[in-house]
Each structure stands twice: as structure tokens, then as C-alpha cells.
Design an enzyme around this catalytic site. Structure first.
Site, PDB file in Angstrom:
ATOM      1  N   ARG A   1       0.883  -1.175   0.000  1.00  0.00           N
ATOM      2  CA  ARG A   1       0.000   0.000   0.000  1.00  0.00           C
ATOM      3  C   ARG A   1       0.912   1.213   0.000  1.00  0.00           C
ATOM      4  O   ARG A   1       1.006   1.936   0.977  1.00  0.00           O
ATOM      5  CB  ARG A   1      -0.881   0.008   1.248  1.00  0.00           C
ATOM      6  CG  ARG A   1      -1.977  -1.024   1.206  1.00  0.00           C
ATOM      7  CD  ARG A   1      -3.134  -0.594   2.021  1.00  0.00           C
ATOM      8  NE  ARG A   1      -2.843  -0.660   3.454  1.00  0.00           N
ATOM      9  CZ  ARG A   1      -3.739  -0.470   4.370  1.00  0.00           C
ATOM     10  NH1 ARG A   1      -4.984  -0.179   4.048  1.00  0.00           N
ATOM     11  NH2 ARG A   1      -3.423  -0.538   5.649  1.00  0.00           N
TER      12      ARG A   1
ATOM     13  N   ASN B   1       6.123 -12.835   4.717  1.00  0.00           N
ATOM     14  CA  ASN B   1       4.976 -12.012   5.057  1.00  0.00           C
ATOM     15  C   ASN B   1       4.300 -12.541   6.315  1.00  0.00           C
ATOM     16  O   ASN B   1       3.478 -13.447   6.260  1.00  0.00           O
ATOM     17  CB  ASN B   1       3.996 -12.010   3.886  1.00  0.00           C
ATOM     18  CG  ASN B   1       2.802 -11.144   4.179  1.00  0.00           C
ATOM     19  OD1 ASN B   1       2.836 -10.300   5.076  1.00  0.00           O
ATOM     20  ND2 ASN B   1       1.740 -11.363   3.434  1.00  0.00           N
TER      21      ASN B   1
ATOM     22  N   ARG C   1       6.101  -7.551  12.929  1.00  0.00           N
ATOM     23  CA  ARG C   1       5.856  -6.273  13.584  1.00  0.00           C
ATOM     24  C   ARG C   1       6.602  -6.181  14.918  1.00  0.00           C
ATOM     25  O   ARG C   1       6.969  -5.111  15.364  1.00  0.00           O
ATOM     26  CB  ARG C   1       4.347  -6.148  13.829  1.00  0.00           C
ATOM     27  CG  ARG C   1       3.917  -4.853  14.435  1.00  0.00           C
ATOM     28  CD  ARG C   1       2.500  -5.010  14.951  1.00  0.00           C
ATOM     29  NE  ARG C   1       1.507  -4.947  13.899  1.00  0.00           N
ATOM     30  CZ  ARG C   1       0.912  -3.826  13.503  1.00  0.00           C
ATOM     31  NH1 ARG C   1       1.252  -2.697  14.037  1.00  0.00           N
ATOM     32  NH2 ARG C   1      -0.021  -3.848  12.574  1.00  0.00           N
TER      33      ARG C   1
ATOM     34  N   ASP D   1       0.048   1.192  12.443  1.00  0.00           N
ATOM     35  CA  ASP D   1      -0.394   0.668  11.157  1.00  0.00           C
ATOM     36  C   ASP D   1      -0.075   1.695  10.094  1.00  0.00           C
ATOM     37  O   ASP D   1      -0.032   2.891  10.373  1.00  0.00           O
ATOM     38  CB  ASP D   1      -1.910   0.441  11.181  1.00  0.00           C
ATOM     39  CG  ASP D   1      -2.275  -0.831  11.917  1.00  0.00           C
ATOM     40  OD1 ASP D   1      -1.361  -1.632  12.159  1.00  0.00           O
ATOM     41  OD2 ASP D   1      -3.458  -1.010  12.245  1.00  0.00           O
ATOM     42  N   ASP D   2       0.102   1.211   8.859  1.00  0.00           N
ATOM     43  CA  ASP D   2       0.432   2.191   7.821  1.00  0.00           C
ATOM     44  C   ASP D   2      -0.736   3.128   7.543  1.00  0.00           C
ATOM     45  O   ASP D   2      -0.549   4.175   6.948  1.00  0.00           O
ATOM     46  CB  ASP D   2       0.940   1.490   6.547  1.00  0.00           C
ATOM     47  CG  ASP D   2      -0.029   0.462   6.028  1.00  0.00           C
ATOM     48  OD1 ASP D   2      -1.138   0.363   6.584  1.00  0.00           O
ATOM     49  OD2 ASP D   2       0.307  -0.236   5.055  1.00  0.00           O
ATOM     50  N   ASP D   3      -1.945   2.772   7.973  1.00  0.00           N
ATOM     51  CA  ASP D   3      -3.058   3.679   7.715  1.00  0.00           C
ATOM     52  C   ASP D   3      -3.573   4.382   8.976  1.00  0.00           C
ATOM     53  O   ASP D   3      -4.585   5.060   8.942  1.00  0.00           O
ATOM     54  CB  ASP D   3      -4.204   2.936   7.029  1.00  0.00           C
ATOM     55  CG  ASP D   3      -4.764   1.826   7.893  1.00  0.00           C
ATOM     56  OD1 ASP D   3      -4.192   1.563   8.973  1.00  0.00           O
ATOM     57  OD2 ASP D   3      -5.765   1.214   7.503  1.00  0.00           O
TER      58      ASP D   3
ATOM     59  N   GLU E   1      -2.087 -10.600  16.089  1.00  0.00           N
ATOM     60  CA  GLU E   1      -0.781 -10.330  16.675  1.00  0.00           C
ATOM     61  C   GLU E   1      -0.892  -9.298  17.794  1.00  0.00           C
ATOM     62  O   GLU E   1      -0.153  -9.355  18.782  1.00  0.00           O
ATOM     63  CB  GLU E   1       0.225  -9.928  15.607  1.00  0.00           C
ATOM     64  CG  GLU E   1       0.266  -8.459  15.230  1.00  0.00           C
ATOM     65  CD  GLU E   1      -0.920  -8.014  14.406  1.00  0.00           C
ATOM     66  OE1 GLU E   1      -1.863  -8.799  14.207  1.00  0.00           O
ATOM     67  OE2 GLU E   1      -0.930  -6.847  13.956  1.00  0.00           O
ATOM     68  N   ASP E   2      -1.848  -8.377  17.654  1.00  0.00           N
ATOM     69  CA  ASP E   2      -2.005  -7.359  18.698  1.00  0.00           C
ATOM     70  C   ASP E   2      -2.575  -7.976  19.973  1.00  0.00           C
ATOM     71  O   ASP E   2      -2.163  -7.632  21.079  1.00  0.00           O
ATOM     72  CB  ASP E   2      -2.864  -6.199  18.198  1.00  0.00           C
ATOM     73  CG  ASP E   2      -4.154  -6.673  17.569  1.00  0.00           C
ATOM     74  OD1 ASP E   2      -4.311  -7.888  17.347  1.00  0.00           O
ATOM     75  OD2 ASP E   2      -5.028  -5.824  17.317  1.00  0.00           O
TER      76      ASP E   2
END
Ligand SMILES: *[C@@H]1O[C@H](CO)[C@@H](O)[C@H](O)[C@H]1NC(C)=O
Ligand SMILES: *[C@@H]1O[C@H](CO)[C@@H](O)[C@H](O)[C@H]1NC(C)=O
Ligand SMILES: *[C@@H]1O[C@H](CO)[C@@H](O)[C@H](O)[C@H]1NC(C)=O
Ligand SMILES: *[C@@H]1O[C@H](CO)[C@@H](O)[C@H](O)[C@H]1NC(C)=O
Ligand SMILES: *[C@@H]1O[C@H](CO)[C@@H](O)[C@H](O)[C@H]1NC(C)=O
Length: 893
Positions: free
Chosen positions: A646, A697, A702, A718-720, A806-807
Site C-alpha cells: 500500500r 509475510n 511487527r 499501522d500504515d493507515d 498479533e495485537d
């Protein structure tokens, strides 16, 4: 130089404003003078009309026609003129509006420039302070001394044999050669190859697996001239054989100094103790210990090897809850010689038997005779006073799993401090979650120099048997569960597998010598670009307009100091390292649990790196934004961003980080196998941006402890995720006071599903939470190590299987270690960025997976580690009324 530049800019700006004001004045005047002309021409026209009417009669028809045409012509030209004037007026108004806008813009620009100027001044002041500190310190940090190697002669020198008596009096100071083990040596150990010395370790299972697990231990060296400790595996051997063979070991050198005779037994019937021979200066590690023979602080008591060779062992553990199980207490065993002969033991058994017939509602299983024959192997070497367990391992496990407490009776011979039978009972009980109750205060427990057993077992003298029932009933559930949890910790970390056992033996002796462990491995950070490629840049990245608040100085990158406590950590926090949140097998560059200084220390001698607010005088607004304050020295944080194909969203996210105070670096984890497009333009935000090629991947990437991360504080985003600079800074300041916890923005919680009696993940608005999303959360780098290398592998596998959770796993880990909930900061509950594509997390399967994750993870931990909190952190003066001339800590939060 920069300041002067800004001053010129400021003067230029004021000149521009004056000029614009002048222009606008002139324009207004000209409009004013235009209007009357307009009106007067109107008057003129009406007068003309009247004259026309008067003259009309006197005119001839042809004249009239001519006059009318003439008049019409005049009208046409006048209205044309009017229209022109009107449009002129409109365009002038537009101009006026534009000039007004310009003035506003310039004012804003001025304010921004002023903030920037403030910030520059602040940054210069900070740099001066840092420079001053560097000058004052005036001495380089203590560097590690050159590694000392044992003098070559020390190894070659053959010393005279010790007498049996001298050998039994061995203590570290008398019998250990410290010169082979420099503090900076890293504690190298050498294992005599058990395949060459196979007559020593007779059990091939142990021979293979012990050799293998020592091979995995990072202290093991193949170079005997560098070794500090020599380890010999010894199995079930005869006295004569041992006596004749020990002096023949290559590095025994007459007295066996710095040797460890490791005698591991397998399970309860592993075999007899080492024959009591003269072992010179060698230490002995075994499960048996006899009073007066056992050399305290020299020999080691180790548990028998009972679990698998290595790997995850959580499957073997039973769940911790409910606290109270069907049986209060259980015991199944028989004295190897039949009935007890000592008076005290007769009394103990008799009293325990009365419990079975008493009127209590508590349930017991107390068998003092076994229904079946004792194992044949055991009759070979009877310690006549031992309680031999009944049944098979699995039949005993079934009973233990439904027992709240498990009774362990010491041998009737008070000289016997430990045996494989006792210790295997101990390990079995811990594993089944039955809190061990040891009767016999002369018993000694494994690794007692470092492990604190009183938090996990109830250790009583036999004479207390009459009070036993009372004590067991009086222990409340929270203490009971604390003991059970501690028991699991000791079992899982130090004795659950062969690997755990050998690592603990090595670490226990290393700890005794005060040699620090080897540093934990970091993950290498390969760049996604090859060495020749130079990515394109965008230079003039402007901060978002909202950032007209000066949040702090811009400093050069300042990595967190590391490995400062190599030699004191295990002195001041050794208990915690072994028995609580620590990992005694590795040395970490920093820990979130570092002790704090008393407040005045930073003003009286220990102020290095501290940045007290207002130099200690305190203050709000400006003083607050100038200094970090708090209880810890200055530091910075690293932003870690995981991204997958992204690119535009990512670049926008990076650009938003421009000008953030205390930001050390941005680490982007490139999870896609496809490298970034070559023509991507990366925003230059004033700090390094490292784009790391992730191995594969996985969302677990992270949390890898990359060596590129040079600060203790990690902000995972996050990237967003769309966080404002003040929110980030506030989060960082809060984290500095809650360094052992996750500090994040949106909260979530685990809810009990009444219908299915299980856990659900819930993201609804709620006044209680138990997790923060790691899409925007601060955490200590220590947890990145623990997540990647220490947490059970099954959890990371589940994260990969679902590409999710994962969080949740990170929240579980931190709450498990600290027994504290996360900290939520600011009012934010979501962080969807406007215009970002709706993420995967919206759909239903995503939620279902998260329910499953929560239940699976709590199964792995054996209990639900998450804790609820109703607490939220806002800045201190938020919503406080303060005088107009004072500023708050933050403008908006
Ligand atoms: C502390 O240990 C680390 C890691 O082994 C090492 O790099 C560092 O030099 C040590 N510091 C001192 C003062 O011994
Ligand atoms: C230990 O060795 C003795 C003598 O060789 C043997 O009789 C006994 O069965 C062995 N015990 C075990 C548990 O291997
Ligand atoms: C107790 O055990 C020790 C060590 O094995 C032994 O020397 C002693 O004789 C035993 N005492 C009795 C009464 O059996
Ligand atoms: C490095 O990467 C660039 C862009 O991906 C490529 O054009 C170039 O050939 C690569 N150079 C080497 C030495 O691999
Ligand atoms: C969240 O709230 C909505 C509306 O109140 C409710 O329908 C939904 O079931 C809730 N979701 C969960 C997971 O509790």
C-alpha cells in the site's frame, strides 16, 4: 544562522503586510470615487427625460424620430457603460477578498514561523545543554575490558589430588579456580563428548538429548583451553569405575577443578545417586542430596529430567482455574519397606488418616499403601525410608489434576535432603497445577540459590501436620492461584524440558560467579534496497496545519544507552529475574523495570541526561514543551510501521511524521516479497527512514527486535493509522511513566460469552477495556524480544495461520508478565483515516478469528492474563481553567 534567516523572514512578512494594506486602501478609495459618478449620471438622465417631454410638442415628426433614435443611442451606450462599471466593481470586490485572504494566510504563516522560531531556539538550548553535559562528563563511558583468557599454564599444571576429607569441605573459595572465568569471559563451558565417554552416561536417551541441549546453549565452546567450566555427564556407574575413570579425564589435571559432574536421572526411578567417592575439586549436580555430604553453595540439586527434549510444553499443563478443585489434598504412595517405623511418621500417617473420616465436606485421597507391587527396578537400590509413588505417571496425573494441593512426604530418614522420587513428585504436582505441600522441613529444593520456592510450595515441618487442614482452608483463592501460577513459571522455565534443565544448570553456576548472561540476539535489519540504489526523495514536506503548537525541541538522533547494568542487574533485581518478570538466560540492552532515582538525585549529582521542566522549577505550557521532565533521563522513540503493498498510504503516513519531537527513526517493515517501485518518492522528514526487508509475510514481524531499533520506546503504528503529532507526543510522555506496559489509543476488551462459557473479543464502545490495539501503541523493546523468542511458538503460529491477532498476542504477553492492564491515552476509540480503503478488519471472519485467538491464547497461558481497566490518561491541565496568560500542557488534549 537559522535564527537570523527567520528574523529576515519576519521583517519581510511585516513589509508585505504594510504593502498590502496600502493597496487595499487605494482600492477602497477608488471604488468610493467611482460610485457618485454613477449616481450623478442617473440624475442627469431623468432631467434629460423631462426636457424631452417639454420639447416634444414643438418638434416636427421627423425631428422627433431623429431625437428618439438619438436618445435610444444614448441609452444604449449608457447601459453599456453601466454594465462595464458593474463588472469592474465585481472584479474589484473579488480582488479585495483575495487580498483579505492573503492577509489571513500571511498572519497564519507568521504564527507558524514564530512557532518554528521558538522551536529552533528551544532545540539550540537543548543542544547546548547536551554539549555541556558531554563536557562535564569528561570521561568516556566504561568500556568492556579486554577479554582475559586463562593463562595457558593454568590448564597444563597438574595439581596434587585432594583427600576425601578436603573434597567434602569444598566451597567456591576453596575449590574453584576463578582465574579461568573472567567476568567478561561470557562463561564458556566445555562438555566432554558423551559419545567418547559413553561408559559414564549409560542412558542413551539422556546421552543424546543432553549433548544436544548443551549444543544449543550459547555458552558451550568446543575449545577447552578457553573454558571456565568442564561438564561431565555421569549416569548409573559403579563406585570403582568412577574412582578409576575421573582422574583420566583430559582436563582433570589432578584435582578436577572447575569440573561439574552432572548426574541427571530420568523420572522417579532414574537410578541411584552418584557413588560417594572422592571427586576432588569437582562440583556435583544431581537430584539426590544427603545432609553433611551435600556441599551447600557448591553442589547443585537438580530436578530429574521429565519432559520432552525441548520446545513448547504448555500442552502438558492443565488450566489454573477453578482455584478449588474436587479434591482438597491428595497423596498416593507407600514406604519402600512397608509401614513407617519412626514415631513421628506413624503419627503423621495416623493423623492424615483421621482427615478421611472427619466430618468435613472437603474431599481427600490419601493412600499410604499401594494396591499394586512396587516397580521391580526400585527394589534394587532401596532407600529404605522413601515414599514410593503408587500407580503410573498418567494415573497419578489424573488425580493431581483434580487436586488443589498435593502432599509430598519427606523420607523418614532426616539425613536425606532430596531424592529423585521426591523431586519427581514435586515436578508432577507443579505440572498438574496442584500446589505442592511438603512435609519435612529438612528437604532441600532444586536450584534453591536462585529460585524462591516459598512462593510456589507450602513447605512445613512434619510437626505441623495437625494444623495442615486449617492452613489449607485458610489460604484464599488469590494466594492459591498466585502459588499455582508461580509453580507453573518455575516448572515451565526451569524443569519442564531437558533443554530448560541444562540451561538452568549453566545459568545457576554462571549466576553464582556474577558473570552476566550473554546478550539476547537481535534481528538483523537488511535494507529492502541494494547497496547501490538511492531512493528518490521529496524534500519540502510540510507539517499538517494543525501543528502550530510547539511540542518540543528537534534534537539529533540519540539512541538509548544500553547494557548499563551488566554487573548490577542480578544483584538488585536477581529475584525478579529468576522468579518474576525476568529472563535469567539472556542479557537485554535495557529493561522496562529499571529502578528510578530519588527526585533530588537529578539535581545533586546524578543529573546526567535529565531534562527537568523549567530546570526543576516546573511550569506549564512553554516550559513543559521545552523539556521532557519525568523521572527518567531524556530519550527518544522509534516508529515501527508494518506495510504490505500500500505504497501511497504508507508514504502519506511517513510524511505525517515530519517534525515530530523526540522521534529517533522510522523503521518500515516491508512485508511484501515485491520490492518498492523504483520511482517512489520517499518523504524526507528530518529523521532516518529505514525500510527493512522482512523475511516472509508475517504479522509477527511487527514485533521482531530489529537492531535498527535503537531506542527503548517503540511506537508501533499501522500504515493507515492517523495519529496527530500531539497525540503521539502525549502517548510517549505517558509511556515514559508506564514503561512496562502497553500504552495505546483505541481500546478493546475481552467479554465473557455467557451462552458458550468462553471468551469473546469485543470492540464496542465500553467503559472498561483490557487491550489496546498495537496499530498505535508504545511498548518497550524488551517485549519485542519476549514476543519473538520467549513466548510459546504456538501463539506465533496461530497469528500466522489467521494472519490476525498479533495485537491480541502482545496484549496477552505484557499482561502475563506484569499482571497489569494496558494504559489507554486520549479520547480516541478508532483511528480510521479519512479516504483510506476500508481495511480487512471489518469483515465478520476477522472477528470470529479474534474470538478463537483469545480462547486459544488463554489455553496456552493456562489462564486469562488480560486484566480490565477503567482508567484513561489525559494531560494534566486538560479541561482545567487556568489564567489567560498561562498555557496548558497541550492545546487540544
Ligand atoms: C555489557 O554487556 C554487553 C553485552 O555483552 C557488552 O556489549 C558491553 O560492553 C558490556 N559492558 C560492560 C561495561 O561490561
Ligand atoms: C544401575 O546399575 C546397576 C548395576 O549395573 C544395575 O543393576 C541397575 O539396574 C541400574 N539401574 C538403573 C535404573 O539403570
Ligand atoms: C539415613 O541415611 C543416611 C545416608 O544415606 C545413612 O547414612 C543413615 O544410616 C540413615 N539412617 C537410618 C536410621 O537409616
Ligand atoms: C539495485 O537495484 C536497482 C533498482 O531495483 C537496480 O536497477 C540495480 O540494477 C540494482 N543494482 C545491483 C548492483 O543489484
Ligand atoms: C456491539 O453493539 C451492537 C449494538 O449495540 C450490538 O448489536 C452488537 O452485538 C455488539 N457487539 C458485540 C460483539 O458485543
Amino acid at each position: 544562522m537559522n535564527i537570523a534567516g527567520s528574523w529576515f523572514a519576519r521583517i519581510r512578512v511585516s513589509r508585505a503586510i504594510i504593502l498590502i494594506l496600502a493597496i487595499i486602501g487605494v482600492l477602497t478609495l477608488s471604488i468610493y470615487f467611482n460610485l457618485p459618478k454613477f449616481e450623478s449620471s442617473g440624475i442627469h438622465r431623468s432631467r434629460l427625460k423631462l426636457e424631452v417631454l417639454e420639447d416634444l410638442n414643438s418638434l416636427k415628426a421627423s425631428d422627433l424620430k431623429f431625437r428618439i433614435e438619438e436618445l435610444l443611442q444614448i441609452k444604449g451606450s449608457v447601459s453599456l457603460e453601466l454594465r462595464e462599471l458593474e463588472s469592474k466593481r465585481n472584479s474589484l470586490q473579488v480582488d479585495v477578498g483575495r487580498y483579505h485572504q492573503n492577509i489571513e494566510d500571511l498572519k497564519l504563516e507568521l504564527a507558524k514561523q514564530q512557532t518554528e522560531l521558538e522551536r529552533l531556539k528551544m532545540s539550540i538550548e537543548q543542544a547546548q545543554v547536551a554539549q555541556q553535559e558531554a563536557i562535564e562528563r569528561n570521561s568516556p563511558e566504561v568500556a568492556m575490558p579486554k577479554r582475559l583468557f586463562p593463562p595457558a599454564s593454568a590448564l597444563r599444571e597438574v595439581l596434587p589430588e585432594l583427600s576425601k576429607q578436603e573434597s567434602s569441605a569444598c566451597r567456591m573459595n576453596l575449590c574453584f579456580d576463578y582465574s579461568l572465568c573472567a567476568l567478561t569471559s561470557g562463561f564458556p563451558i566445555y562438555l566432554y563428548d558423551p559419545e567418547i565417554f559413553e561408559h559414564f552416561e549409560t542412558d542413551s536417551f539422556l546421552r543424546t538429548h543432553l549433548a544436544q541441549t548443551f549444543g544449543y546453549n550459547p555458552h558451550t565452546t568446543s575449545d577447552p583451553t578457553r573454558a571456565c567450566l568442564f561438564i561431565v555427564l555421569i549416569g548409573n556407574v559403579s563406585k570403582e569405575y568412577l574412582e578409576s575413570m575421573l582422574p583420566k579425564l583430559t582436563y582433570w589435571k589432578g584435582d578436577g577443578r572447575n569440573h561439574l559432574l552432572l548426574h541427571v536421572t530420568r523420572g522417579p526411578y532414574g537410578g541411584p545417586p552418584l557413588p560417594n567417592v572422592n571427586v576432588g575439586r569437582a562440583m556435583i549436580a544431581q537430584s539426590s542430596a544427603v545432609d553433611k555430604v551435600f556441599r551447600a553453595h557448591f553442589d547443585l540439586i537438580i530436578p530429574p529430567a521429565m519432559g520432552p527434549p525441548g520446545g513448547d510444553i504448555w500442552q502438558e499443563y492443565s488450566q489454573m482455574v477453578p482455584a478449588r478443585r474436587r479434591l482438597l489434598l491428595s497423596f498416593q504412595g507407600q514406604l519402600s519397606t512397608g509401614a513407617p517405623r519412626e514415631e513421628l511418621d506413624k503419627f503423621v500417617v495416623a493423623h492424615l488418616q483421621t482427615l478421611l473420616t472427619s466430618k468435613t465436606t472437603d474431599k481427600f485421597i490419601l493412600d499410604f499403601t499401594c494396591p499394586e507391587q512396587l516397580p521391580a527396578s526400585f527394589t534394587v537400590q532401596p532407600l529404605e525410608s522413601e515414599w514410593v509413588p503408587c500407580g503410573t505417571e498418567s494415573s497419578r496425573a489424573t488425580i493431581l489434576k483434580s487436586s488443589t494441593y498435593a502432599l509430598i512426604l519427606a523420607p523418614t530418614n532426616v539425613s536425606i535432603a532430596s531424592t529423585p522420587l521426591i523431586l519427581s513428585r514435586l515436578v508432577e504436582s507443579l505440572k498438574a497445577g496442584a500446589v505442592p505441600v511438603l512435609l519435612g522441613d529438612y528437604l532441600q529444593l532444586p536450584f534453591a540459590e536462585t529460585l524462591v520456592w516459598r512462593k510456589a510450595v507450602l513447605h512445613l515441618p512434619k510437626a505441623r501436620v495437625t494444623e495442615l487442614h486449617l492452613i489449607l482452608r485458610a489460604i484464599p483463592d488469590n494466594d492459591l492461584l498466585t502459588m499455582r501460577r508461580q509453580g507453573r513459571l518455575l516448572w515451565e522455565r526451569y524443569m519442564g524440558s531437558v533443554q530448560a534443565l541444562t540451561d538452568t544448570v549453566v545459568a545457576a553456576i554462571r549466576d553464582r560467579l556474577l558473570i552476566p548472561p550473554l546478550p539476547a540476539e537481535q534481528e538483523l535489519s537488511p535494507s529492502v534496497f541494494n547497496s547501490t540504489f538511492v531512493p528518490l526523495k521529496i524534500d519540502n514536506v510540510v507539517p499538517e496545519t494543525e501543528a502550530e503548537e510547539s511540542l518540543g525541541p528537534i534534537e539529533p538522533p540519540y539512541p538509548s544507552p544500553q547494557y548499563r547494568r551488566n554487573y548490577s542487574l542480578f544483584l538488585t533485581q536477581g529475584f525478579e529475574m529468576w522468579n518474576d518478570w525476568g529472563d535469567p538466560f539472556h542479557l537485554y540492552p535495557q529493561l522496562p523495570f529499571d529502578p528510578l532515582l530519588p527526585s533530588e538525585a537529578k539535581f545533586l549529582g546524578s543529573g546526567l541526561g535529565f531534562r527537568p521542566i523549567g530546570h526543576g522549577a516546573g511550569g506549564s505550557g512553554r516550559e513543559f514543551s521545552e523539556a521532557l521532565g519525568g523521572n527518567m533521563a531524556r530519550e527518544q522513540y522509534t516508529v515501527v510501521m508494518l506495510t504490505y503493498e500500500r505504497e501511497q498510504v504508507l508514504l502519506a503516513s511517513i510524511a505525517r511524521l515530519v517534525g515530530l519531537p523526540y522521534l529517533n527513526k522510522v523503521v518500515v517493515l516491508w512485508n511484501s516479497p515485491k520490492p518498492p517501485a523504483e520511482d517512489l518518492r520517499w518523504p524526507d522528514i528530518g529523521v532516518p527512514v529505514e525500510i527493512i526487508k522482512a523475511g516472509r509475510n508475517s504479522l509477527n514481524n511487527r514485533f521482531l527486535p530489529y537492531d535498527a531499533i535503537e531506542t527503548e520506546a517503540i511506537l508501533s503504528v499501522d500504515d493507515d493509522a492517523h495519529l496527530r503529532p500531539d497525540e503521539i507526543l502525549f502517548g510517549f510522555r505517558v509511556w515514559r511513566e508506564q514503561r512496562d506496559r502497553l500504552v495505546g489509543f483505541p481500546g478493546r476488551y475481552h467479554a465473557w460469552d455467557l451462552e458458550h462459557n468462553s471468551w469473546n473479543y469485543n470492540s464496542n464502545y465500553s467503559c472498561e477495556l483490557s487491550m489496546v490495539l498495537t496499530g498505535a501503541a508504545f511498548f518497550h523493546k524488551y517485549y519485542a524480544y519476549l514476543y519473538s523468542y520467549w513466548m510459546p511458538q504456538a501463539i506465533r503460529e496461530k497469528v500466522d495461520e489467521y494472519m490476525n491477532c498479533e495485537d491480541i498476542a502482545m496484549n496477552f504477553l505484557v499482561s502475563h508478565i506484569t499482571r497489569k492492564p494496558p494504559v489507554k491515552v486520549t479520547s480516541r476509540w478508532t483511528f480510521r483515516c479519512p479516504g483510506c480503503p476500508v481495511s480487512l478488519s471489518e469483515d465478520n471472519t476477522h472477528f470470529l478469528e479474534r474470538h478463537k485467538c483469545i480462547n486459544f491464547f488463554s489455553e496456552v497461558y493456562g489462564y486469562m492474563p488480560l486484566l480490565n481497566t477503567q482508567y484513561r490518561a489525559d494531560s494534566i491541565l486538560f479541561k482545567t481553567r487556568i489564567p489567560h496568560d498561562k498555557q496548558k500542557c497541550f492545546k487540544f488534549i
